[in-house]
Enzyme design. Structure first.
Site, PDB file in Angstrom:
ATOM      1  CG  ASP A 215      -1.976   1.005   1.247  1.00  8.45           C
ATOM      2  OD1 ASP A 215      -2.902   0.859   0.442  1.00  8.45           O
ATOM      3  OD2 ASP A 215      -1.910   1.959   2.049  1.00  8.45           O
ATOM      4  CD  GLU A 270      15.800 -14.949   4.356  1.00  9.92           C
ATOM      5  OE1 GLU A 270      15.161 -15.666   5.168  1.00  9.92           O
ATOM      6  OE2 GLU A 270      16.297 -13.842   4.637  1.00  9.92           O
TER       7      GLU A 270
HETATM    8  C1  GLC Z   1      -4.157   2.984  -0.799  1.00  7.67           C
HETATM    9  C2  GLC Z   1      -5.389   2.115  -0.707  1.00  7.67           C
HETATM   10  C3  GLC Z   1      -6.540   2.952  -0.269  1.00  7.67           C
HETATM   11  C4  GLC Z   1      -6.221   3.546   1.076  1.00  7.67           C
HETATM   12  C5  GLC Z   1      -4.886   4.307   1.062  1.00  7.67           C
HETATM   13  C6  GLC Z   1      -4.392   4.582   2.449  1.00  7.67           C
HETATM   14  O1  GLC Z   1      -4.269   3.943  -1.791  1.00  7.67           O
HETATM   15  O2  GLC Z   1      -5.619   1.470  -1.926  1.00  7.67           O
HETATM   16  O3  GLC Z   1      -7.733   2.223  -0.209  1.00  7.67           O
HETATM   17  O4  GLC Z   1      -7.240   4.419   1.456  1.00  7.67           O
HETATM   18  O5  GLC Z   1      -3.883   3.565   0.435  1.00  7.67           O
HETATM   19  O6  GLC Z   1      -3.994   3.406   3.091  1.00  7.67           O
END
Ligand code: GLC
Ligand code: CA
Length: 557
Positions: A215, A270
């Site tokens: 993310d 790993e």
């Molecule tokens: C990313 C995710 C989104 C979230 C953001 C903060 O863009 O896809 O859904 O709100 O990160 O974590």
């Protein structure tokens, strides 16, 4: 239906390149299937519906966050990275899910959210309970406020969800949250933070997870002056928006972030096969390369098709650029039309090119009225085109049903923090997160045994139910099943050669005489030579209709 029984044997192979041309199905777990009737999708619901994934023929599942969370941001506010949310199940359920998927030859990718924890994470609670300057506070991006008594924020920065990016702790310290206030940003300058994430990656890799979706992978590292201490003046919001030279933005896509991913890659390697990873990095296209290199995460999302209008030249440009970029990185490209953050592509293609989607959604999604028949026609054609491209395709749950966005959810049911934080200027992302319809009737359309679904489903959802589409040979579900099967049998080396295209036609050839032709135009064109393998809608031997893709077998058939 393939029964989803637990098995200890695994039918996934040790092929280390399995991800390069995989079809990955994204599950937003709270909206996929609810086994116990509390209105919230859960891991048992996925296990019970594994037959759907098998029938569809996907290679892998990407599971959006399933960790304990107060859902300030749909689960992207994580309380504990090494646990399962109690309302979604247990670690035993998770292990069973891995074994069921593996038994069916399907890999599992989980979502890792390293930029921020939730405000309920043990570290953040400890930080709040500790004094300014303490080690516990230093795990987050915290600075003294400005003005008398530190009563003013350190800078005028805005959060991506609207509103200020700094929140006062109450004693002169302010913490940074690039997203919601419930998502405090971690201090990645600290070894302890780095070590802890390695532990998390190992925890899930040891449980058999095949890969990770990272993310906002581009935001982790902040300029030292952001973290505190240094006297350097921080830039203003205006300066932030105006941009910085590559790699020098105070927090977006800084070069040092790749040091972190090199250590992650060493850990992934790993394992046998090595764990894959795909970066969610909202950076300029040429800056994606570093995330996608084999010594980095290995793959990076290309979100260009999420933003590309229905237009032959625009598609050709995106394809050409991304194939070149992924080749430069030594990775394969990804192709994405829909995910949990974007308006579903059937709906995007149902409104005129250039429509301001934010304003359109804010007004309820009826002005102009979407032409959903056209949207679906274009969506199917676009998807079939992308499925013929070298690289991997990510399919978001519900797109295999041709599901449109739910544009008219009432304000009082909206969950996305962007709605409140932008004071209603942005409707938010709930419209693509409405729980899936499995049956044509029933109070939650088979989402669960009860009547509830955590976001209300509209009356018309039944028409898109899995059960109904299975009974209709011309349904979008059958189209996806057939397209994925054809893709599997035709798939070869990651090569593409362009065929002569006209203004409205995009045509290319893959090894083995696999040809894909898309007519973006409003009028039919003559059907090219070859045996029709599959088309995005009914075709005859003479014409390729408007807004249609066809795959042809031109040699060796
Ligand atoms: C990313 C995710 C989104 C979230 C953001 C903060 O863009 O896809 O859904 O709100 O990160 O974590
Ligand atoms: Ca449930």
């Amino acid at each position: 239906m393939t029964s989803a029984t637990s098995t200890t044997s695994t039918s996934v192979t040790s092929d280390r390149d399995w991800w390069r041309q995989a079809v990955v199905y994204q599950i937003y777990p709270r909206s996929f299937a609810d086994a116990n009737g509390d209105g919230i999708g859960d891991l048992r619901g996925i296990i019970d519906h594994a037959g759907h994934l098998v029938r569809l023929g996907v290679d892998a599942v990407w599971l959006s966050p399933f960790y304990p969370s107060a859902l300030a941001d749909g689960g992207y506010d994580v309380d504990d990275y090494r646990a399962v949310a109690p309302e979604l199940g247990t670690l035993d359920d998770f292990d069973e899910l891995v074994s069921v998927l593996h038994g069916a030859g399907i890999r599992l990718i989980v979502d890792i959210v390293p930029n921020h924890t939730s405000n309920r994470h043990a570290w953040f609670r400890e930080a709040l309970a500790s004094p300014p300057g303490s080690a516990a506070r230093n795990r987050y991006v915290i600075r003294r406020g400005t003005g008398p008594d530190g009563a003013e924020p350190p800078t005028d920065w805005r959060s991506f969800f609207g509103g200020p990016a700094w929140e006062p702790i109450g004693d002169g310290d302010w913490y940074l949250h690039l997203f919601a206030p419930e998502q405090p940003d971690l201090n990645w300058a600290l070894d302890e933070v780095r070590e802890d994430f390695l532990t998390t990656l190992r925890f899930w890799s040891d449980r058999g997870v095949d890969g990770f979706r990272i993310d906002v992978a581009h935001l982790l590292v902040k300029d030292a002056s952001v973290i505190g201490g240094a006297a350097a003046d921080l830039p203003t919001q205006e300066r932030i928006q105006a941009g910085f030279p590559d790699g020098q933005h105070p927090f977006e896509g800084r070069d040092e972030v790749h040091e972190i991913y090199r250590t992650w890659r060493a850990l992934f390697d790993e394992y046998d096969p090595p764990r894959m990873a795909v970066a969610e990095a909202w950076v300029a296209a040429h800056r994606r390369v570093a995330f996608a290199r084999p010594e980095g995460l290995g793959q990076a999302f290309n979100f260009d098709l999420l933003l590309t209008p229905w237009d032959a030249a625009a598609f050709t440009k995106v394809i050409t650029e991304n194939l070149a970029l992924s080749a430069e990185a030594g990775a394969s490209s990804t192709w994405v039309f829909s995910n949990h953050d974007m308006v579903r592509h059937v709906t995007r293609y149902a409104v005129p090119n250039g429509t301001d989607l934010v304003a359109w959604l804010r007004a309820g999604g009826h002005d102009p009225e979407p032409d959903l028949e056209r949207g679906l026609r274009r969506a199917r054609a676009a998807t079939l085109l992308a499925l013929a491209l070298p690289g991997s395709t990510y399919v978001y749950q519900g797109e295999e049903l041709g599901l449109p966005e739910v544009t008219d959810l009432p304000a009082d049911v909206l969950q996305d923090p962007t709605f409140v934080r932008t004071e209603g200027a942005e409707k938010g992302r709930d419209g693509c997160r409405v729980p899936l319809p499995w049956t044509e009737t029933g109070e939650s359309f088979g989402f669960g045994p009860g009547t509830a679904s955590h976001l209300p489903q509209p009356e018309w959802f039944g028409a898109y139910a899995v059960e109904r589409e299975l009974n209709e040979p011309a349904s979008t579900l059958h189209f996806y099943i057939d397209a994925l099967a054809a893709r599997r049998s035709l798939q070869g080396a990651e090569e593409l050669s362009w065929r002569t295209s006209t203004a409205d036609v995009v045509a290319f050839e893959r090894p083995g005489g696999w040809v894909s032709v898309t007519n973006f135009g409003e009028h039919p064109v003559p059907m090219p030579e070859g045996r029709v393998v599959i088309a995005s809608r009914a075709v005859d031997a003479l014409e390729l209709p408007a807004e249609t893709t066809v795959w042809l077998q031109t040699t060796g058939a």
